[in-house]
Design a protein around this motif. Structure first.
Motif, short mmCIF file in Angstrom:
data_model
loop_
_atom_site.label_atom_id
_atom_site.label_comp_id
_atom_site.label_asym_id
_atom_site.label_seq_id
_atom_site.Cartn_x
_atom_site.Cartn_y
_atom_site.Cartn_z
N CYS A 143 2.13 1.76 -3.54
CA CYS A 143 1.27 2.39 -4.76
C CYS A 143 1.13 3.74 -3.76
O CYS A 143 0.98 4.85 -5.14
CB CYS A 143 -0.02 1.94 -4.37
N ILE A 144 0.99 4.18 -2.69
CA ILE A 144 0.25 5.47 -2.71
C ILE A 144 1.49 6.62 -3.24
O ILE A 144 2.12 7.70 -3.54
CB ILE A 144 0.52 5.50 -1.07
N ILE A 162 0.49 -1.11 0.15
CA ILE A 162 -0.21 -0.14 0.14
C ILE A 162 0.88 1.20 -0.19
O ILE A 162 0.38 2.06 -0.22
CB ILE A 162 -1.23 0.45 1.19
N LEU A 199 1.32 6.93 -6.81
CA LEU A 199 0.15 7.74 -6.95
C LEU A 199 0.75 9.26 -6.85
O LEU A 199 0.90 10.35 -7.15
CB LEU A 199 -0.56 7.65 -6.25
N CYS A 200 1.64 9.49 -5.74
CA CYS A 200 2.40 10.80 -5.41
C CYS A 200 3.33 11.14 -5.98
O CYS A 200 3.38 12.68 -7.21
CB CYS A 200 3.20 10.67 -4.02
#
Length: 67
Positions: A15-16, A12, A19-20
């Motif tokens: 993934c974050i 997780i 995205l950032c």
């Protein structure tokens, strides 16, 4: 159990981070709109958003009631 929790948290977090990074390198720092009404390709095909179709249908119904 703890190992599974750590692996899930790591996935997780990765993934974050991605995205950032994507948000940081995009123009204006925004994601493109996913709304059908904002899509140029959909407009060219004559495909409209449900809200817009509903608005048009209500106008047609109201015109028929006034007659």
């Amino acid at each position: 159990m703890v190992k599974l929790l750590l692996i899930s948290t790591l996935i997780i977090a990765i993934c974050i981070i991605f995205l950032c990074i994507k948000l940081f390198f995009r123009r204006d720092g925004e994601f493109s709109s996913q709304h059908i009404g904002d899509s140029k390709a959909m407009k060219e095909r004559g495909i409209k958003c449900v809200i817009e179709q509903d608005r048009e249908a209500r106008k047609t119904i109201n015109k028929n009631k006034e007659r």
